[in-house]
Write an enzyme that holds these catalytic residues in place. Structure first.
Site, PDB file in Angstrom:
ATOM      1  N   TYR A 142       0.982  -1.272  -0.182  1.00  0.00           N
ATOM      2  CA  TYR A 142       0.009   0.060   0.029  1.00  0.00           C
ATOM      3  C   TYR A 142       0.805   1.162   0.004  1.00  0.00           C
ATOM      4  O   TYR A 142       0.422   2.579  -0.485  1.00  0.00           O
ATOM      5  CB  TYR A 142      -0.984  -0.072   1.115  1.00  0.00           C
ATOM      6  CG  TYR A 142      -2.227  -0.618   0.974  1.00  0.00           C
ATOM      7  CD1 TYR A 142      -2.375  -1.933   0.641  1.00  0.00           C
ATOM      8  CD2 TYR A 142      -3.418   0.009   1.380  1.00  0.00           C
ATOM      9  CE1 TYR A 142      -3.643  -2.639   0.479  1.00  0.00           C
ATOM     10  CE2 TYR A 142      -4.498  -0.685   1.300  1.00  0.00           C
ATOM     11  CZ  TYR A 142      -4.825  -1.892   0.942  1.00  0.00           C
ATOM     12  OH  TYR A 142      -5.810  -2.728   0.946  1.00  0.00           O
ATOM     13  N   LYS A 191       3.371 -15.413   2.952  1.00  0.00           N
ATOM     14  CA  LYS A 191       3.550 -16.038   1.917  1.00  0.00           C
ATOM     15  C   LYS A 191       5.041 -16.310   1.455  1.00  0.00           C
ATOM     16  O   LYS A 191       5.562 -15.907   0.416  1.00  0.00           O
ATOM     17  CB  LYS A 191       2.826 -15.252   0.387  1.00  0.00           C
ATOM     18  CG  LYS A 191       2.933 -15.961  -0.720  1.00  0.00           C
ATOM     19  CD  LYS A 191       1.900 -17.117  -0.957  1.00  0.00           C
ATOM     20  CE  LYS A 191       2.164 -17.848  -2.232  1.00  0.00           C
ATOM     21  NZ  LYS A 191       1.292 -18.925  -2.216  1.00  0.00           N
ATOM     22  N   ASP A 223      -2.631 -18.543   1.122  1.00  0.00           N
ATOM     23  CA  ASP A 223      -3.612 -18.984   0.167  1.00  0.00           C
ATOM     24  C   ASP A 223      -4.298 -20.180   1.116  1.00  0.00           C
ATOM     25  O   ASP A 223      -5.655 -20.189   1.053  1.00  0.00           O
ATOM     26  CB  ASP A 223      -3.077 -19.786  -1.121  1.00  0.00           C
ATOM     27  CG  ASP A 223      -1.660 -20.524  -0.722  1.00  0.00           C
ATOM     28  OD1 ASP A 223      -1.255 -20.344   0.306  1.00  0.00           O
ATOM     29  OD2 ASP A 223      -1.238 -21.028  -1.716  1.00  0.00           O
ATOM     30  N   ASP A 247      -6.062  -6.756   4.388  1.00  0.00           N
ATOM     31  CA  ASP A 247      -7.331  -6.332   3.655  1.00  0.00           C
ATOM     32  C   ASP A 247      -8.505  -7.303   3.239  1.00  0.00           C
ATOM     33  O   ASP A 247      -9.799  -7.350   3.202  1.00  0.00           O
ATOM     34  CB  ASP A 247      -6.979  -5.492   2.775  1.00  0.00           C
ATOM     35  CG  ASP A 247      -8.158  -4.718   2.030  1.00  0.00           C
ATOM     36  OD1 ASP A 247      -9.316  -4.269   2.652  1.00  0.00           O
ATOM     37  OD2 ASP A 247      -8.121  -4.577   0.517  1.00  0.00           O
ATOM     38  N   ASP A 251     -12.258  -9.308   5.007  1.00  0.00           N
ATOM     39  CA  ASP A 251     -13.486  -9.254   4.128  1.00  0.00           C
ATOM     40  C   ASP A 251     -14.183 -10.466   3.973  1.00  0.00           C
ATOM     41  O   ASP A 251     -15.302 -10.511   4.279  1.00  0.00           O
ATOM     42  CB  ASP A 251     -13.569  -8.443   2.576  1.00  0.00           C
ATOM     43  CG  ASP A 251     -13.807  -7.187   2.733  1.00  0.00           C
ATOM     44  OD1 ASP A 251     -13.317  -6.349   3.487  1.00  0.00           O
ATOM     45  OD2 ASP A 251     -14.303  -6.557   1.478  1.00  0.00           O
TER      46      ASP A 251
HETATM   47  C1  IPM Z   1     -10.201  -1.028   4.100  1.00  0.00           C
HETATM   48  C2  IPM Z   1     -10.658  -0.592   2.925  1.00  0.00           C
HETATM   49  C3  IPM Z   1      -9.477   0.476   2.540  1.00  0.00           C
HETATM   50  C4  IPM Z   1      -8.243  -0.493   2.586  1.00  0.00           C
HETATM   51  C5  IPM Z   1      -9.766   1.195   1.078  1.00  0.00           C
HETATM   52  C6  IPM Z   1     -10.918   1.843   1.152  1.00  0.00           C
HETATM   53  C7  IPM Z   1      -8.520   1.980   0.765  1.00  0.00           C
HETATM   54  O1  IPM Z   1     -10.981  -1.473   2.009  1.00  0.00           O
HETATM   55  O2  IPM Z   1     -10.141  -0.190   5.184  1.00  0.00           O
HETATM   56  O3  IPM Z   1     -10.380  -2.256   4.277  1.00  0.00           O
HETATM   57  O4  IPM Z   1      -7.754  -1.115   1.575  1.00  0.00           O
HETATM   58  O5  IPM Z   1      -7.509  -0.312   3.525  1.00  0.00           O
HETATM   59 MN    MN Z   2     -10.971  -3.503   2.725  1.00  0.00          MN
END
Ligand code: IPM
Ligand code: MN
Length: 356
Positions: A142, A191, A223, A247, A251
């Site tokens: 990032y 990884k 993975d 990240d 999710d």
């Molecule tokens: C999160 C979001 C952010 C990230 C984006 C919006 C930059 O997806 O906080 O998880 O990738 O960190």
């Molecule tokens: Mn995110």
């Protein structure tokens, strides 16, 4: 106690969910005799519209001089074509970096009442799902050098991924310390069969695990980890991983909690100043409809009490109220199933505040 909180509602559903979280904050203030001074500031797309950039120096300074920052969400199609260095997301990365918030705590907890909303089979979730993902937040790909250039008539894009041993060690310490307060197990995800950054990551984690001999430790390739989150989520207690893996995996983990709308987060550094936000995005498709789920943001306020204010009782009051409201059968649209009672975003905020 008096605390100053910078409030960045942001874009999309950001303003509606943060409004509900502020009701909860107010209620705790009244009930427990605390004073909260809140200052609302433009952030993300809203700030681009007003000032031409997603995070102004003035906003950043106010955040730096606060006790905590409460954030909604940023971004939306409206700003898809702005210069890449001025996108709403850049504001988010900048505030994390500038405040030194290198540790992002993302708890995944499946409430008993929401088991029907979890897509996994009953036999997989029977031992419960309750783990915290600790995502490194200010390093890795990032924040590495980015470049897009033409080489011999071909466009080539590069994103550098870099970690120093110090960046790895400090997030590792947070993970092991967190595990000591929980079920004493750390899973480090990398990884290392391919990446140099992961080899260094694993080496440092191993060094730390020797110092924390009371904490069980395991390595897992990313993975394979993405499979284990689905196959055996009860096997995790504290998960620690680098920025981009965290990240993606957080999710994935959010689906287990029934809805991404349930997921809070705390971003912490080496001082008490933290930033608290739900992990979901700005959901522009449902913005303004009053149907979003404010619980992730409300639980983020609970984390604010726990980590920035050292007020564990207040944190528990909020978490217990959320649990009670779910047990009473109240749901927002994302969680609604036959036999439950559907509430709008604002009704959910009111119901939780009343329950506190
Ligand atoms: C999160 C979001 C952010 C990230 C984006 C919006 C930059 O997806 O906080 O998880 O990738 O960190
Ligand atoms: Mn995110």
């Amino acid at each position: 106690m008096k605390k100053k909180i910078a409030v960045l509602k942001g874009d999309g559903i950001g303003p509606e969910i943060v409004t509900e979280a502020l009701k909860v904050l107010k209620k705790i203030g009244e009930k427990c005799g605390h004073e909260f001074e809140t200052e609302e500031l433009f952030f993300g797309g809203a700030s681009i519209d007003k000032y031409g950039e997603p995070l102004t120096d003035e906003t950043l300074n106010i955040c730096k001089n606060s006790d905590a920052v409460l954030l909604g969400a940023v971004g939306g199609p409206k700003w898809d074509n702005v210069d890449k260095d001025k996108r709403p997301e850049k504001g988010l990365l900048k505030i994390r970096k500038e405040l030194g918030l290198f540790a992002n705590l993302r708890p995944t907890k499946l409430y008993k009442e929401l088991e029907n909303s979890c897509p996994l089979k009953k036999e997989i979730i029977k031992s419960g799902i309750d783990f915290v993902m600790i995502r490194e937040l200010t390093g890795g790909v990032y924040f590495g050098k980015k470049e897009t250039k033409e080489v011999d008539g071909m466009i080539v894009a590069t994103d550098e991924m870099k970690y120093t041993e110090e960046e790895i060690r400090r997030i590792g310490v947070i993970a092991f310390d967190t595990a000591r307060k929980r079920n004493k197990k750390v899973t480090s995800i990398d990884k290392s069969n391919v990446l140099d950054t992961s080899k260094l990551w694993r080496k440092i984690m191993h060094e730390l695990s020797e110092k924390y001999s009371d904490v069980k430790y395991e390595d897992m390739l990313v993975d394979s980890a993405s499979m284990q989150i689905i196959k055996n989520p009860s096997g995790f207690d504290v998960v620690v991983t680098e920025n981009m893996f965290g990240d993606i995996l957080s999710d994935e983990a959010s689906v287990l909690a029934g809805s991404i709308g349930m997921m809070p987060s705390a971003s912490l550094g080496s001082t008490k100043l933290g930033l608290y936000e739900p992990i979901h995005g700005s959901a522009p498709d449902i913005a303004g409809l009053n149907i979003s789920n404010p619980i992730g943001t409300i639980l983020s306020v609970a984390m604010m009490f726990r980590y920035s204010f050292d007020m564990e009782n207040e944190a528990l009051l909020i978490e217990k109220a959320v649990e009670k409201v779910l047990a009473d059968g109240y749901r927002t649209t994302d969680l609604f199933v036959e036999g439950t009672k559907k509430l709008s975003c604002s009704e959910m905020g009111d119901t939780i505040s009343k329950t506190i």
